[in-house]
Write a protein that holds these residues in place. Sequence first.
Motif, mmCIF file in Angstrom:
data_model
loop_
_atom_site.group_PDB
_atom_site.id
_atom_site.type_symbol
_atom_site.label_atom_id
_atom_site.label_comp_id
_atom_site.label_asym_id
_atom_site.label_seq_id
_atom_site.Cartn_x
_atom_site.Cartn_y
_atom_site.Cartn_z
ATOM 1 N N ARG A 1 48.095 42.688 33.482
ATOM 2 C CA ARG A 1 47.525 41.491 34.093
ATOM 3 C C ARG A 1 46.063 41.687 34.491
ATOM 4 O O ARG A 1 45.585 41.140 35.487
ATOM 5 N N GLY A 2 45.342 42.502 33.711
ATOM 6 C CA GLY A 2 43.926 42.709 33.967
ATOM 7 C C GLY A 2 43.606 43.752 35.003
ATOM 8 O O GLY A 2 42.437 44.002 35.304
ATOM 9 N N TRP A 3 44.638 44.425 35.565
ATOM 10 C CA TRP A 3 44.422 45.429 36.611
ATOM 11 C C TRP A 3 44.380 46.837 36.007
ATOM 12 O O TRP A 3 45.185 47.177 35.153
ATOM 13 N N THR A 4 43.443 47.637 36.464
ATOM 14 C CA THR A 4 43.407 49.067 36.143
ATOM 15 C C THR A 4 43.120 49.818 37.430
ATOM 16 O O THR A 4 42.617 49.254 38.418
ATOM 17 N N ALA A 5 43.400 51.123 37.420
ATOM 18 C CA ALA A 5 43.194 51.946 38.616
ATOM 19 C C ALA A 5 42.742 53.333 38.201
ATOM 20 O O ALA A 5 43.112 53.833 37.130
ATOM 21 N N MET B 1 38.770 39.086 35.509
ATOM 22 C CA MET B 1 39.177 37.714 35.783
ATOM 23 C C MET B 1 38.151 36.735 35.233
ATOM 24 O O MET B 1 37.124 37.131 34.671
ATOM 25 N N MET B 2 38.442 35.450 35.379
ATOM 26 C CA MET B 2 37.527 34.380 34.989
ATOM 27 C C MET B 2 37.108 34.519 33.528
ATOM 28 O O MET B 2 35.923 34.503 33.183
ATOM 29 N N GLY B 3 38.127 34.675 32.655
ATOM 30 C CA GLY B 3 37.850 34.811 31.234
ATOM 31 C C GLY B 3 37.068 36.080 30.919
ATOM 32 O O GLY B 3 36.238 36.082 30.002
ATOM 33 N N THR C 1 34.493 40.620 37.369
ATOM 34 C CA THR C 1 35.179 41.881 37.619
ATOM 35 C C THR C 1 35.193 42.147 39.112
ATOM 36 O O THR C 1 34.140 42.180 39.766
ATOM 37 N N LEU C 2 36.397 42.324 39.650
ATOM 38 C CA LEU C 2 36.583 42.690 41.048
ATOM 39 C C LEU C 2 36.940 44.165 41.121
ATOM 40 O O LEU C 2 37.827 44.625 40.397
ATOM 41 N N LYS C 3 36.240 44.900 41.997
ATOM 42 C CA LYS C 3 36.516 46.323 42.164
ATOM 43 C C LYS C 3 36.732 46.628 43.646
ATOM 44 O O LYS C 3 35.991 46.138 44.501
ATOM 45 N N THR D 1 31.347 41.369 40.301
ATOM 46 C CA THR D 1 30.291 41.173 39.307
ATOM 47 C C THR D 1 30.657 39.986 38.423
ATOM 48 O O THR D 1 31.807 39.872 37.975
ATOM 49 N N TYR D 2 29.676 39.114 38.174
ATOM 50 C CA TYR D 2 29.893 37.973 37.291
ATOM 51 C C TYR D 2 28.843 38.000 36.195
ATOM 52 O O TYR D 2 27.644 38.101 36.463
ATOM 53 N N ARG D 3 29.305 37.911 34.939
ATOM 54 C CA ARG D 3 28.418 37.910 33.787
ATOM 55 C C ARG D 3 28.368 36.514 33.178
ATOM 56 O O ARG D 3 29.399 35.839 33.081
ATOM 57 N N PHE D 4 27.185 36.099 32.765
ATOM 58 C CA PHE D 4 27.017 34.761 32.205
ATOM 59 C C PHE D 4 26.135 34.838 30.967
ATOM 60 O O PHE D 4 25.417 35.806 30.749
ATOM 61 N N GLY D 5 26.226 33.779 30.152
ATOM 62 C CA GLY D 5 25.375 33.701 28.972
ATOM 63 C C GLY D 5 26.147 33.952 27.694
ATOM 64 O O GLY D 5 27.379 34.001 27.649
ATOM 65 N N ASN D 6 25.403 34.145 26.605
ATOM 66 C CA ASN D 6 25.960 34.338 25.271
ATOM 67 C C ASN D 6 26.701 35.662 25.201
ATOM 68 O O ASN D 6 26.277 36.656 25.762
#
Length: 811
Positions: A701-705, A736-738, A742-744, A783-788
């Motif tokens: 579910r997108g989680w790593t540790a 998350m968010m497509g 990234t939440l850390k 962290t949120y990434r945007f753009g192409n």
Amino acid sequence: MAFSLRVCLLLITLFSRAYSAHTKSGPIVTGVIQDPAGSSVEFATVAIHRASDSVVVKTEFSDATGTFRFDRLPTGSYFITASQVGYERVQTAPFALSSDDQKLPALRLKPSSNTQLKEVTVQARIPLFERETDRIIVNVDASPLSAGATSLEVLSRSPGVTVDQNDNLALRGKQGVLVLIDGKRIPMTGTELADMLRALPANSVEKIELISNPPAKYDAAGGAGIIAIKLKKDGRQGTNGSVNASYGYGKYGKLTTGFALNYRHKKLNLFGNYTYSDRNVFTQLTLHRKFYQNNLFTGSSDQDNMGKTRYVANTYRAGLDYTLSKQTLIGMAVSGLANQAEANITNVTQTFSDQRQLQSSYRSANRRTLATPNVAVNLNLKHNFDSTGKRELTADADYAHYETHRSQNLATSFIVPIQAPTVLAGDLNGGLNISSFKADYTHTFPNKTRLEGGIKTSWVHSDNDVVFTSLVEGISVIDTGKTNHFRYDENINAGYININKTFNKLSLQAGLRGEQTNVKGLQFKGNASFERNYFQLFPSVFLKQSLSKLHDLSLSLSRRIDRPTYNQLNPFRAYIDATTYFSGNPALFPQLSYNIELTHSFKQKFITSISYSRTDQPIISVIQPAPEGNRQAVSTFQNLTRSDYYGLTMTIPAQLTRWWTMDNNLVAFYQQFIGDLAGTSLNAGLPAYTLTSTSTFTLGRGWTADLTGNYQSRQLYGFLDIQPLGQLNLGLQKSMMGKKGTLKLNMTDIFYTSPTHATSTYANYVEQFYQRQDTRVATASFTYRFGNDGLTPSRRRTGGAEDEKRRANGA
């Protein structure tokens, strides 16, 4: 200087007609990515995996012709995966890679559809550690433990890297490390380097390379090896970027936030980033000192230091790349760091007679401020003489300006015996200018041979002025015994050739570097000066033999030099408390080391190395009785006579389950020091080891540790005996968010087991200390990434002033 450069250019010209250089240390895999119509697919993500466990070995991107390339690969069995936005991931069949280069058939991507195909897909996470024959690569962003961390904290958790109580970096138990950031040598070591790395957030770092025995292409400095830090640079097409924020809390709060922007269109690429950090940390230092005379105990002292330091840093970087033609690329970059620190430290000291009777008692309040603005400019050029890329020229011109503004106010109140309070104030202002130029040429020949050669010249000017004043009974006077002015000038001219040849299963690399050094130093106090001019050669040899599909064996030899840094030579004083101060040593000489390492690789995963190095006139950090006596101590640098190092390094990865990967690294060593200092003869060593273990968990579910633990056994370094220490760290990461967010979450030094206990022992002086720092911290980061999302191959790298910049303020 002109004669040295002519000789180097002549050697390069002669060798380039007959030999080759800097070739790959292993076979090359190439291929092309195409769409269903057979057209080239640009910017596809291509990964090469070990066939045995599907672990990603390397990741690259296809170029404008759809071509990808992997080099520096050990022999073995692999498979390739390729993906691109709008297409499904494809995978090749496993293939065996021997000592010969291999060109794969074209990989055809299939358009994605809404129908979920029932097929096996590979979901690969970039490994935290990658191991090549001559280096370990730490992929910083791959671990949730990087969230909110500084570059220094990431380094301290890297395999084989340790940071001592004086902030000195060591690699596999040896000090004398060359630190590069984007190819540029940082002009600092010790506390100055540590403060800069504390101001550099880990979220701006892409990867760190730990190179134990570097080839002749690198500067001859770094007897213990090289730590190369590479900063992030966005490779996506169009306009894109990221924003990030993190907050951590230990004893005090720690805030980091920043953004990165990138614009890439056709021939132009513009990039920039900015980070702001505001970090508060605490330190606590307890000291117990014993004093002797003619082997008779004369008394002791007890000290307790408690302090809080606030670090505020503004870090920025901006630049552009422009493609003049298919064969020529030019670039420019400007980077800077404005770091400010304010420390408030209280000290309580008591001194006792040999009968343990109280002789004196006093309290000190030490307020220190530090501002170190710096800026660096790099111009670079990359030119291919033909479309094959077999003949390439790169050039860099660098200029960097560093400033240091340090103030200090040490107020002391005396309780026993009662006397008037004193105030010692210090004001230091210093400037450092570094200019350098370097050019490198590579020529690849058809018979698996390559030649590389280059030249480099650098100029350094350092000017530092410090004024101390003493306030006694309301009267302020200049303290002429502590006030000083120091000027330093240095010019280094270098040239090298490096030849690499592959014979079936044997790879040979041989290099020779020559460096001409000219230095002048002037201490205005006493009109003391020194001047040194010398030329030295630094050979290096690297051999690699493929014994079978499972076993590889390699051997490396090199000679290296570590010159004293500008701060180590600077005789200025910085007071820690009323009886302890730091001072440089203008009498330091360079240390020379001879290194040999034998490495065995099994299944391309299990790596064992044995190494030996001898260092003449090793430079070590010491705490010793001050010349003034009166139970004062000075922290400084000294040359010993010799040191011998014997090391064993073992890398043991393990795939325990499909969701649990473990990476273990053991460094065992014995280091012996020989010399005389402060009336004490030293000829001692102690077997020691460091152990690092990192477990990576894929939770779904997108989680790593990540769970990382490290342990350092008791160590003897010169006159310093350090007791065991270690720490356990836990990190969680959620995509998350497509996959744009990234939440850390992490917590470091969970059980607070990293405080340092150590003892310095001399014939007439013994110091025991216990040091605690703000290492147990809980952090949340987003962290949120945007753009192409379209990627393009990485562009030109960095500059040529790397050697001088590390030494500018200290190492």
